[in-house]
Design a protein around this motif. Sequence first.
Motif, PDB file in Angstrom:
ATOM      1  N   VAL A  53       0.865  -1.309  -0.148  1.00  0.00           N
ATOM      2  CA  VAL A  53       0.042  -0.198  -0.152  1.00  0.00           C
ATOM      3  C   VAL A  53       0.998   1.194   0.091  1.00  0.00           C
ATOM      4  CG1 VAL A  53      -0.287   0.024   2.468  1.00  0.00           C
ATOM      5  CG2 VAL A  53      -2.198   1.113   1.011  1.00  0.00           C
ATOM      6  N   ARG A  54       0.521   2.125  -0.735  1.00  0.00           N
ATOM      7  CA  ARG A  54       1.317   3.447  -0.813  1.00  0.00           C
ATOM      8  C   ARG A  54       0.266   4.730  -1.047  1.00  0.00           C
ATOM      9  NH1 ARG A  54       4.908   0.854   0.494  1.00  0.00           N
ATOM     10  NH2 ARG A  54       6.907   0.407  -0.547  1.00  0.00           N
ATOM     11  N   TRP A  55       0.786   5.742  -0.125  1.00  0.00           N
ATOM     12  CA  TRP A  55      -0.259   7.035  -0.262  1.00  0.00           C
ATOM     13  C   TRP A  55       0.483   7.840  -1.055  1.00  0.00           C
ATOM     14  CZ3 TRP A  55       0.169   5.103   5.255  1.00  0.00           C
ATOM     15  CH2 TRP A  55      -0.872   4.177   5.445  1.00  0.00           C
ATOM     16  N   LYS A  56       0.231   8.268  -2.191  1.00  0.00           N
ATOM     17  CA  LYS A  56       1.011   8.797  -3.188  1.00  0.00           C
ATOM     18  C   LYS A  56       0.963  10.401  -2.947  1.00  0.00           C
ATOM     19  CE  LYS A  56       2.690   6.720  -6.092  1.00  0.00           C
ATOM     20  NZ  LYS A  56       4.212   6.056  -5.962  1.00  0.00           N
ATOM     21  N   LYS A  57      -0.311  10.937  -2.533  1.00  0.00           N
ATOM     22  CA  LYS A  57      -0.521  12.257  -2.453  1.00  0.00           C
ATOM     23  C   LYS A  57      -1.505  12.457  -1.514  1.00  0.00           C
ATOM     24  CE  LYS A  57       1.430  13.912  -6.669  1.00  0.00           C
ATOM     25  NZ  LYS A  57       2.098  15.011  -6.587  1.00  0.00           N
ATOM     26  N   PRO A  58      -1.626  13.716  -0.791  1.00  0.00           N
ATOM     27  CA  PRO A  58      -2.670  13.789   0.155  1.00  0.00           C
ATOM     28  C   PRO A  58      -3.814  14.103  -0.507  1.00  0.00           C
ATOM     29  CG  PRO A  58      -0.766  15.500   0.193  1.00  0.00           C
ATOM     30  CD  PRO A  58      -0.380  14.961  -0.765  1.00  0.00           C
ATOM     31  N   VAL A  59      -4.868  13.543   0.313  1.00  0.00           N
ATOM     32  CA  VAL A  59      -6.436  13.642   0.187  1.00  0.00           C
ATOM     33  C   VAL A  59      -6.570  14.881   0.914  1.00  0.00           C
ATOM     34  CG1 VAL A  59      -8.582  12.407   0.316  1.00  0.00           C
ATOM     35  CG2 VAL A  59      -6.537  11.313  -0.633  1.00  0.00           C
ATOM     36  N   ARG A  60      -7.389  15.718   0.062  1.00  0.00           N
ATOM     37  CA  ARG A  60      -7.886  17.066   0.718  1.00  0.00           C
ATOM     38  C   ARG A  60      -9.294  17.282   0.734  1.00  0.00           C
ATOM     39  NH1 ARG A  60      -3.305  19.159   2.001  1.00  0.00           N
ATOM     40  NH2 ARG A  60      -1.581  19.536   0.743  1.00  0.00           N
ATOM     41  N   PRO A  61      -9.725  17.990   1.533  1.00  0.00           N
ATOM     42  CA  PRO A  61     -11.225  18.181   1.500  1.00  0.00           C
ATOM     43  C   PRO A  61     -11.712  18.673   0.100  1.00  0.00           C
ATOM     44  CG  PRO A  61     -10.433  19.341   3.461  1.00  0.00           C
ATOM     45  CD  PRO A  61      -9.271  18.693   2.574  1.00  0.00           C
ATOM     46  N   GLY A  62     -12.961  18.296  -0.494  1.00  0.00           N
ATOM     47  CA  GLY A  62     -13.199  18.758  -1.651  1.00  0.00           C
ATOM     48  C   GLY A  62     -12.721  17.554  -2.813  1.00  0.00           C
ATOM     49  N   ASP A  63     -11.681  17.076  -2.608  1.00  0.00           N
ATOM     50  CA  ASP A  63     -11.190  15.914  -3.617  1.00  0.00           C
ATOM     51  C   ASP A  63     -12.179  15.088  -3.939  1.00  0.00           C
ATOM     52  OD1 ASP A  63      -8.666  17.002  -3.887  1.00  0.00           O
ATOM     53  OD2 ASP A  63      -7.514  15.416  -2.818  1.00  0.00           O
ATOM     54  N   VAL A  64     -12.438  14.678  -5.089  1.00  0.00           N
ATOM     55  CA  VAL A  64     -13.463  13.731  -5.897  1.00  0.00           C
ATOM     56  C   VAL A  64     -12.347  12.390  -6.267  1.00  0.00           C
ATOM     57  CG1 VAL A  64     -15.269  13.124  -7.628  1.00  0.00           C
ATOM     58  CG2 VAL A  64     -14.951  15.249  -6.633  1.00  0.00           C
ATOM     59  N   LEU A  65     -12.202  11.352  -5.559  1.00  0.00           N
ATOM     60  CA  LEU A  65     -11.571  10.315  -5.680  1.00  0.00           C
ATOM     61  C   LEU A  65     -12.370   9.222  -6.444  1.00  0.00           C
ATOM     62  CD1 LEU A  65     -10.175   9.570  -2.015  1.00  0.00           C
ATOM     63  CD2 LEU A  65      -8.965  10.947  -4.002  1.00  0.00           C
ATOM     64  N   THR A  66     -11.656   8.820  -7.366  1.00  0.00           N
ATOM     65  CA  THR A  66     -12.393   7.948  -8.417  1.00  0.00           C
ATOM     66  C   THR A  66     -11.383   6.500  -8.295  1.00  0.00           C
ATOM     67  OG1 THR A  66     -13.140   9.361 -10.035  1.00  0.00           O
ATOM     68  CG2 THR A  66     -12.736   7.210 -10.859  1.00  0.00           C
ATOM     69  N   GLY A  67     -12.073   5.240  -8.111  1.00  0.00           N
ATOM     70  CA  GLY A  67     -11.511   3.860  -7.811  1.00  0.00           C
ATOM     71  C   GLY A  67     -11.507   2.990  -9.169  1.00  0.00           C
ATOM     72  N   ARG A  68     -10.426   2.191  -9.073  1.00  0.00           N
ATOM     73  CA  ARG A  68     -10.293   1.073  -9.995  1.00  0.00           C
ATOM     74  C   ARG A  68      -9.501   0.108  -9.521  1.00  0.00           C
ATOM     75  NH1 ARG A  68      -7.956   4.995 -12.568  1.00  0.00           N
ATOM     76  NH2 ARG A  68      -5.639   5.108 -12.612  1.00  0.00           N
TER      77      ARG A  68
END
Length: 155
Positions: free
Chosen positions: A90-105
């Motif tokens: 598992v790697r956290w590549k970039k910070p996740v911020r309020p308002g981010d829209v995350l799309t998964g695959r």
Amino acid sequence: MTDKKWAYENLEIGLVLDLGSKTVTAEEIVEFAQEFDPQPMHLDEAAGKAGILGGLSASGWHTCSIYMRMVCEAFILQSTSEGSPGIDYVRWKKPVRPGDVLTGRATITTKRRSKSRPDIGFANCRGELENQRGEIVLELENTGMFRLRNPEATA
């Protein structure tokens, strides 16, 4: 088990599962952090700005939890899943911020039948979440265990 959309037999190598999207809010970032990861950058915008992340950011474990919810809703709950023996990477590549829209695959990378449990198969998966800018924020690799729809008919 036959009423499930996805069984081991359906998981072809190279199959890409669309996990949908989710908008992350400041409130949920703080709520998760208060309960599970109370580091300052996950609790307070000013503390986040004072650190290397540059602002309020979701815990990596929160990001993993978002991924898990997305994979459950898009796939696992419609499958013959029997859980997982763990996450390999598992790697956290970039910070996740309020308002981010995350799309998964999630992409099936390998699969094999269990030697000790012929009614179970293992499917390895590479999962990713990207933000609205196309930046990968999470990548992981894990193995899932899935029941076969018809173990006697499958070699």
